[in-house]
Motif scaffolding. Structure first.
Motif, PDB file in Angstrom:
ATOM      1  N   ILE A  29     -11.418  -0.553   3.447  1.00  0.00           N
ATOM      2  CA  ILE A  29     -10.453  -1.369   4.177  1.00  0.00           C
ATOM      3  C   ILE A  29     -10.404  -2.810   3.682  1.00  0.00           C
ATOM      4  CG2 ILE A  29     -10.668   0.053   6.244  1.00  0.00           C
ATOM      5  CD1 ILE A  29     -12.494  -2.093   7.426  1.00  0.00           C
ATOM      6  N   SER A  30     -11.251  -3.161   2.745  1.00  0.00           N
ATOM      7  CA  SER A  30     -11.203  -4.511   2.178  1.00  0.00           C
ATOM      8  C   SER A  30     -10.698  -4.431   0.735  1.00  0.00           C
ATOM      9  CB  SER A  30     -12.578  -5.178   2.253  1.00  0.00           C
ATOM     10  OG  SER A  30     -13.566  -4.364   1.627  1.00  0.00           O
ATOM     11  N   ILE A  31     -11.585  -4.106  -0.166  1.00  0.00           N
ATOM     12  CA  ILE A  31     -11.199  -4.012  -1.576  1.00  0.00           C
ATOM     13  C   ILE A  31     -10.168  -2.910  -1.781  1.00  0.00           C
ATOM     14  CG2 ILE A  31     -12.053  -3.522  -3.905  1.00  0.00           C
ATOM     15  CD1 ILE A  31     -14.735  -4.720  -3.041  1.00  0.00           C
ATOM     16  N   GLY A  32     -10.352  -1.768  -1.097  1.00  0.00           N
ATOM     17  CA  GLY A  32      -9.446  -0.643  -1.280  1.00  0.00           C
ATOM     18  C   GLY A  32      -8.013  -0.968  -0.915  1.00  0.00           C
ATOM     19  N   VAL A  33      -7.808  -1.591   0.239  1.00  0.00           N
ATOM     20  CA  VAL A  33      -6.447  -1.917   0.696  1.00  0.00           C
ATOM     21  C   VAL A  33      -5.793  -2.923  -0.241  1.00  0.00           C
ATOM     22  CG1 VAL A  33      -5.091  -2.956   2.553  1.00  0.00           C
ATOM     23  CG2 VAL A  33      -6.960  -1.404   3.099  1.00  0.00           C
TER      24      VAL A  33
ATOM     25  N   ALA B 275      -2.105  -4.288  -4.620  1.00  0.00           N
ATOM     26  CA  ALA B 275      -1.920  -4.958  -5.915  1.00  0.00           C
ATOM     27  C   ALA B 275      -1.431  -3.984  -6.988  1.00  0.00           C
ATOM     28  CB  ALA B 275      -3.231  -5.608  -6.356  1.00  0.00           C
ATOM     29  N   LEU B 276      -2.021  -2.790  -7.043  1.00  0.00           N
ATOM     30  CA  LEU B 276      -1.621  -1.799  -8.046  1.00  0.00           C
ATOM     31  C   LEU B 276      -0.191  -1.304  -7.810  1.00  0.00           C
ATOM     32  CD1 LEU B 276      -4.894   0.309  -8.403  1.00  0.00           C
ATOM     33  CD2 LEU B 276      -3.833  -1.128 -10.159  1.00  0.00           C
ATOM     34  N   ILE B 277       0.134  -1.008  -6.544  1.00  0.00           N
ATOM     35  CA  ILE B 277       1.491  -0.561  -6.231  1.00  0.00           C
ATOM     36  C   ILE B 277       2.484  -1.671  -6.555  1.00  0.00           C
ATOM     37  CG2 ILE B 277       3.060   0.125  -4.369  1.00  0.00           C
ATOM     38  CD1 ILE B 277       0.570   1.349  -2.972  1.00  0.00           C
TER      39      ILE B 277
END
Length: 344
Positions: free
Chosen positions: A67-71, A76-78
Motif C-alpha cells: 500500500i506504500s511502494i506498491g501503490v 507511476a508505471l501506468i
C-alpha cells in the motif's frame, strides 16, 4: 461475472441515452463537483471502515509495502506507459492514479464467490488481498484529491488554505470522536453516531475536507453495514451509468486507446505483485498476480478529473471494463490449474 455484466449494462445504458437524447453533463457546475466529492467521501469512508486490523498483523510488512511502494509504483508505471501512448503527461498521471487501486467491492464479491469447491487459495493470500485493496483505495483517493487540488489551484479554482483545511478536518473529526464516545459511554446514545457521520460526510464533500472520511472510518462505525453496502453498490452502478453519458461520438476515437490502457493496468499489477508475493506458495502468487480489478473508485476519480481534463472518462471507462474482463478470463483459465497446486 454478474457484477461485471451489470457494470457493463449500466455504462451502455448511459451511452445509449447520450446517443439518442444528446443529454449533456456540465462538469463545471458546483453541483457536479459536490456530488462526485460526496460519492468519493462515502467510498473513502467505506474503504477505511472495511479494514480489519486483525488480518493486517499476519503479513504487516508485505501489506505495508503493497500500500506504500506498491501503490505509487503502479500509479507511476501506468502513468509513464500511458504518457508514451497519449503524449499527454497530465492525462497520463490522472489515469495512473485513477486506475492504480484494486477495487475492494469487486474483491469481496470474488472471494465470496469461490464456488462449491471453496476458495482456491490459502486464507493468508485472501487476507493479503483484502488488506491490500482496503488500504490502497484511500491512498489513491487522497493522491487524486491532492493532484486535483494542485491542478485546480493552477486553473484558478477556489481552494481552501492549508490551515483552513486542517482546522476544518480537525473540527469534523472531533465531532465524530465525541459522537463515538457518547455512543460507547452513555446508555441509549448509540443512535447519535449515524446522523453525525452523515453530516460529517456531507460537510467534508462540500468543503473538500477529505481527510475526515478516512479518519472517521477508523473509529466511527455505527451499525449500518447493510445500508452502506447497498449505498456503495448503488453508487457503483449509478456512476457507471453516468460515465456512459460522457461517451459521445468523438470519444469513440479514444476508446480504442482506453482498451490498451486497460491492458497496461492489468500487466503493471502483475509486475508489481511479483516481488511483493515472493516467499508465498505458487498458488497464492498466481492469485495475487491476477487480482487486479477496477470499480467505483476508479470511476469516481475519473469523473472528478473530467472537470479539469475532458476526455479522462472516455479513456478510463474502456480501461476499467478491460481490466475486469481480463481478471474474469485469466482467473477462469487458471482456476483448474491452481486447484491442483499445493497450498504450502
Amino acid at each position: 461475472m454478474v457484477q461485471f455484466l451489470i457494470l457493463l449494462s449500466a455504462t451502455l445504458c448511459g451511452a445509449l441515452l447520450q446517443f439518442f437524447s444528446g443529454v449533456d453533463i456540465h462538469t463545471g457546475d458546483r453541483g457536479y463537483e459536490v456530488l462526485v466529492s460526496l460519492l468519493l467521501a462515502v467510498g473513502l469512508y467505506g474503504s477505511v471502515r472495511g479494514i480489519e486490523l486483525s488480518i493486517v498483523r499476519t503479513d504487516l510488512r508485505r501489506i505495508a509495502l503493497a500500500i506504500s511502494i506498491g501503490v505509487f509504483a503502479k500509479a507511476a508505471l501506468i502513468g509513464g506507459l500511458t504518457n508514451v501512448l497519449t503524449g499527454n503527461l497530465t492525462l497520463a498521471l490522472m489515469l495512473g492514479i485513477a486506475l492504480a487501486q484494486i477495487d475492494p467491492v469487486s474483491v469481496a464479491a470474488a472471494l465470496s464467490g469461490g464456488g462449491p469447491r471453496g476458495p482456491v487459495v490459502s486464507p493468508r493470500a485472501q487476507n493479503i488481498i483484502r488488506a491490500w485493496c482496503s488500504f490502497d483505495d484511500p491512498v489513491t483517493i487522497l493522491m487524486a484529491l491532492a493532484l486535483y487540488s494542485h491542478l485546480g489551484a493552477e486553473s484558478g479554482m477556489n481552494t481552501s488554505s492549508f490551515l483552513g483545511e486542517l482546522l476544518g478536518n480537525g473540527a469534523l473529526v472531533a465531532g465524530g470522536g465525541l459522537a463515538a464516545l457518547a455512543a460507547r459511554r452513555i446508555k441509549g446514545m448509540g443512535w447519535v453516531e449515524t446522523p453525525v457521520l452523515a453530516a460529517a460526510l456531507v460537510v467534508s464533500a462540500v468543503y473538500g475536507l477529505m481527510l475526515t472520511p478516512a479518519i472517521l472510518g477508523l473509529f466511527l462505525r455505527p451499525s449500518i453495514d447493510r445500508s452502506l453496502n447497498m449505498l456503495t453498490l448503488g453508487a457503483l452502478y449509478g456512476s457507471a451509468f453516468a460515465v456512459g453519458l460522457f461517451l459521445k461520438g468523438e470519444a469513440a476515437v479514444t476508446m480504442g486507446m482506453g482498451v490498451v490502457v486497460g491492458a497496461i493496468v492489468f500487466c503493471v499489477h502483475i509486475v508489481v505483485a511479483a516481488p511483493l508475493s515472493l516467499g508465498l506458495p505458487a498458488k497464492d502468487r498466481v492469485f495475487l498476480a491476477l487480482a487486479q480489478q477496477s470499480g467505483i473508485t476508479a470511476i469516481l476519480i475519473a469523473l472528478l478529473f473530467e472537470q479539469l481534463k475532458p476526455g479522462v472518462v472516455a479513456l478510463a471507462v474502456p480501461a476499467i471494463l478491460i481490466v475486469n474482463l481480463l481478471h474474469l478470463c485469466t482467473n477462469r483459465l487458471v482456476a483448474h490449474r491452481i486447484m491442483r497446486m499445493p497450498l504450502d
